[in-house]
Design a protein around this motif. Structure first.
Motif, PDB file in Angstrom:
ATOM      1  N   UNK A  38      -5.675  11.835   5.759  1.00 53.39           N
ATOM      2  CA  UNK A  38      -5.877  12.482   4.454  1.00 53.39           C
ATOM      3  C   UNK A  38      -5.045  13.749   4.302  1.00 53.39           C
ATOM      4  N   UNK A  39      -4.391  14.198   5.365  1.00 58.71           N
ATOM      5  CA  UNK A  39      -3.607  15.435   5.323  1.00 58.71           C
ATOM      6  C   UNK A  39      -2.325  15.253   6.116  1.00 58.71           C
ATOM      7  N   UNK A  40      -1.360  14.579   5.499  1.00 59.23           N
ATOM      8  CA  UNK A  40      -0.092  14.301   6.175  1.00 59.23           C
ATOM      9  C   UNK A  40       0.977  13.940   5.150  1.00 59.23           C
ATOM     10  N   UNK A  52      -3.052  16.384   0.607  1.00 62.28           N
ATOM     11  CA  UNK A  52      -4.121  17.224   1.131  1.00 62.28           C
ATOM     12  C   UNK A  52      -5.407  16.607   0.619  1.00 62.28           C
ATOM     13  N   UNK A  53      -6.320  16.320   1.522  1.00 64.11           N
ATOM     14  CA  UNK A  53      -7.563  15.629   1.164  1.00 64.11           C
ATOM     15  C   UNK A  53      -7.274  14.319   0.437  1.00 64.11           C
ATOM     16  N   UNK A  54      -6.191  13.644   0.831  1.00 63.73           N
ATOM     17  CA  UNK A  54      -5.854  12.332   0.294  1.00 63.73           C
ATOM     18  C   UNK A  54      -5.090  12.320  -1.009  1.00 63.73           C
ATOM     19  N   UNK A  55      -4.698  13.508  -1.530  1.00 66.81           N
ATOM     20  CA  UNK A  55      -4.037  13.538  -2.837  1.00 66.81           C
ATOM     21  C   UNK A  55      -2.884  14.547  -2.863  1.00 66.81           C
ATOM     22  N   UNK A  78       7.211  21.577 -25.628  1.00 66.41           N
ATOM     23  CA  UNK A  78       7.836  20.847 -24.521  1.00 66.41           C
ATOM     24  C   UNK A  78       6.791  19.985 -23.809  1.00 66.41           C
ATOM     25  N   UNK A  79       7.243  18.834 -23.367  1.00 68.34           N
ATOM     26  CA  UNK A  79       6.349  17.891 -22.686  1.00 68.34           C
ATOM     27  C   UNK A  79       6.532  18.004 -21.182  1.00 68.34           C
ATOM     28  N   UNK A  80       5.440  18.005 -20.447  1.00 68.05           N
ATOM     29  CA  UNK A  80       5.461  18.044 -18.994  1.00 68.05           C
ATOM     30  C   UNK A  80       4.759  16.785 -18.489  1.00 68.05           C
ATOM     31  N   UNK A  81       5.463  16.016 -17.627  1.00 64.39           N
ATOM     32  CA  UNK A  81       4.862  14.831 -17.008  1.00 64.39           C
ATOM     33  C   UNK A  81       4.111  15.262 -15.757  1.00 64.39           C
ATOM     34  N   UNK A  82       2.843  14.873 -15.663  1.00 63.05           N
ATOM     35  CA  UNK A  82       2.033  15.149 -14.477  1.00 63.05           C
ATOM     36  C   UNK A  82       1.789  13.839 -13.746  1.00 63.05           C
ATOM     37  N   UNK A  83       1.999  13.856 -12.438  1.00 63.89           N
ATOM     38  CA  UNK A  83       1.797  12.649 -11.654  1.00 63.89           C
ATOM     39  C   UNK A  83       1.029  12.934 -10.385  1.00 63.89           C
ATOM     40  N   UNK A  84       0.756  11.861  -9.624  1.00 61.28           N
ATOM     41  CA  UNK A  84       0.020  12.017  -8.374  1.00 61.28           C
ATOM     42  C   UNK A  84       0.364  10.883  -7.414  1.00 61.28           C
ATOM     43  N   UNK A  85       0.070  11.148  -6.160  1.00 61.51           N
ATOM     44  CA  UNK A  85       0.169  10.155  -5.097  1.00 61.51           C
ATOM     45  C   UNK A  85      -1.113  10.298  -4.291  1.00 61.51           C
ATOM     46  N   UNK A  86      -1.915   9.246  -4.216  1.00 58.62           N
ATOM     47  CA  UNK A  86      -3.196   9.282  -3.512  1.00 58.62           C
ATOM     48  C   UNK A  86      -3.230   8.217  -2.422  1.00 58.62           C
ATOM     49  N   UNK A  87      -3.938   8.522  -1.352  1.00 55.89           N
ATOM     50  CA  UNK A  87      -4.162   7.542  -0.296  1.00 55.89           C
ATOM     51  C   UNK A  87      -5.662   7.372  -0.091  1.00 55.89           C
ATOM     52  N   UNK A  88      -6.064   6.151   0.187  1.00 55.71           N
ATOM     53  CA  UNK A  88      -7.464   5.845   0.499  1.00 55.71           C
ATOM     54  C   UNK A  88      -7.667   6.012   2.004  1.00 55.71           C
ATOM     55  N   UNK A  89      -8.888   6.232   2.438  1.00 54.13           N
ATOM     56  CA  UNK A  89      -9.134   6.271   3.887  1.00 54.13           C
ATOM     57  C   UNK A  89      -8.655   4.964   4.522  1.00 54.13           C
ATOM     58  N   UNK A  90      -8.064   5.056   5.705  1.00 54.89           N
ATOM     59  CA  UNK A  90      -7.504   3.847   6.325  1.00 54.89           C
ATOM     60  C   UNK A  90      -8.585   2.877   6.780  1.00 54.89           C
ATOM     61  N   UNK A  97      -1.963  -8.296  16.679  1.00 52.61           N
ATOM     62  CA  UNK A  97      -2.390  -9.092  17.818  1.00 52.61           C
ATOM     63  C   UNK A  97      -2.023  -8.533  19.173  1.00 52.61           C
ATOM     64  N   UNK A  98      -1.701  -7.229  19.254  1.00 55.17           N
ATOM     65  CA  UNK A  98      -1.310  -6.638  20.540  1.00 55.17           C
ATOM     66  C   UNK A  98      -2.481  -6.033  21.312  1.00 55.17           C
ATOM     67  N   UNK A  99      -3.695  -6.151  20.773  1.00 60.61           N
ATOM     68  CA  UNK A  99      -4.868  -5.608  21.444  1.00 60.61           C
ATOM     69  C   UNK A  99      -5.231  -4.195  21.037  1.00 60.61           C
ATOM     70  N   UNK A 100      -4.409  -3.549  20.205  1.00 62.37           N
ATOM     71  CA  UNK A 100      -4.685  -2.186  19.737  1.00 62.37           C
ATOM     72  C   UNK A 100      -4.780  -2.196  18.210  1.00 62.37           C
ATOM     73  N   UNK A 101      -5.640  -1.332  17.686  1.00 53.08           N
ATOM     74  CA  UNK A 101      -5.805  -1.259  16.231  1.00 53.08           C
ATOM     75  C   UNK A 101      -4.562  -0.727  15.535  1.00 53.08           C
ATOM     76  N   UNK A 102      -4.354  -1.221  14.327  1.00 56.52           N
ATOM     77  CA  UNK A 102      -3.397  -0.661  13.393  1.00 56.52           C
ATOM     78  C   UNK A 102      -4.201  -0.021  12.255  1.00 56.52           C
ATOM     79  N   UNK A 103      -3.544   0.847  11.484  1.00 57.01           N
ATOM     80  CA  UNK A 103      -4.178   1.482  10.329  1.00 57.01           C
ATOM     81  C   UNK A 103      -3.546   0.923   9.066  1.00 57.01           C
ATOM     82  N   UNK A 104      -4.385   0.480   8.159  1.00 55.70           N
ATOM     83  CA  UNK A 104      -3.947  -0.041   6.872  1.00 55.70           C
ATOM     84  C   UNK A 104      -4.274   1.040   5.834  1.00 55.70           C
ATOM     85  N   UNK A 105      -3.252   1.579   5.151  1.00 58.00           N
ATOM     86  CA  UNK A 105      -3.444   2.653   4.184  1.00 58.00           C
ATOM     87  C   UNK A 105      -3.008   2.155   2.808  1.00 58.00           C
TER      88      UNK A 105
END
Length: 182
Positions: A38-40, A52-55, A78-90, A97-105
């Motif tokens: 959530x913070x990367x 930050x906190x997923x957004x 004047x017009x200002x475009x506001x946007x965002x990029x959000x991630x859900x908890x993985x 299939x290698x025996x270790x977890x992967x993260x799906x985001x």
């Protein structure tokens, strides 16, 4: 009424790429569960977004230049475009299939209009750092947008919203379920 259909989808294997801000815990222990998802920083499409906190929020001024999200133009018309990029908890599972977890985001991008474009990135750990194992493209809400995704051993089940003739962009009437191999 929502209809369901099964659609198979297989993706090619891409070379894993290292992702910034894996976190000290990742480097120290190599545990994909210890990453602060959530913070990367994420790379998606043509952009790099630090959440930050997923957004992450951003804005573009009347000339198309990126400005602070709280930017106020001097010209009141004047017009200002506001946007965002959000991630859900993985979601975690041994997708490759290698025996270790992967993260799906699952992530959603809005560039300032009504479009909300989503996608899925699957991460694995290599040398103590998260790397992209594969990506599953999404769509714009009702036109291929991702409703849900379930990681499984060897694949990811993806539920996509699919608009039919007469459906509005907000209200698709078909759900396609496909199996994506990463």
């Amino acid at each position: 009424m929502l209809f369901r259909s099964l659609v198979a989808a297989c993706g090619g294997k891409a070379a894993p790429k290292t992702v910034a801000n894996g976190g000290a815990a990742a480097a120290a222990g190599g545990d994909i569960h210890a990453i602060d998802w959530a913070n990367r920083t994420y790379q998606s499409g043509d952009g790099t977004y630090t959440v930050k906190d997923g957004a992450a929020e951003f804005a573009f001024d009347e000339n198309g230049n990126e400005v602070a999200p709280d930017y106020q133009p001097t010209d009141p018309d004047a017009y200002v475009d506001h946007g965002y990029f959000n991630v859900a908890p993985p979601r975690f599972a041994d997708v490759d299939g290698d025996g270790a977890d992967e993260a799906l985001v699952i992530h959603v991008y809005n560039g300032g209009g009504t479009g909300q474009f989503d996608g899925i990135t699957v991460y694995t750990m290599r040398a103590g750092q998260p790397v992209v194992l594969g990506e599953i493209p999404g769509g714009d809400r009702g036109d291929g947008g991702i409703s849900d995704a379930t990681p499984q051993r060897g694949a990811v089940l993806v539920d996509r919203m699919m608009a039919q003739d007469g459906d509005g962009a907000c209200c698709p009437s078909k759900l396609q379920i496909g199996r994506a191999h990463v």
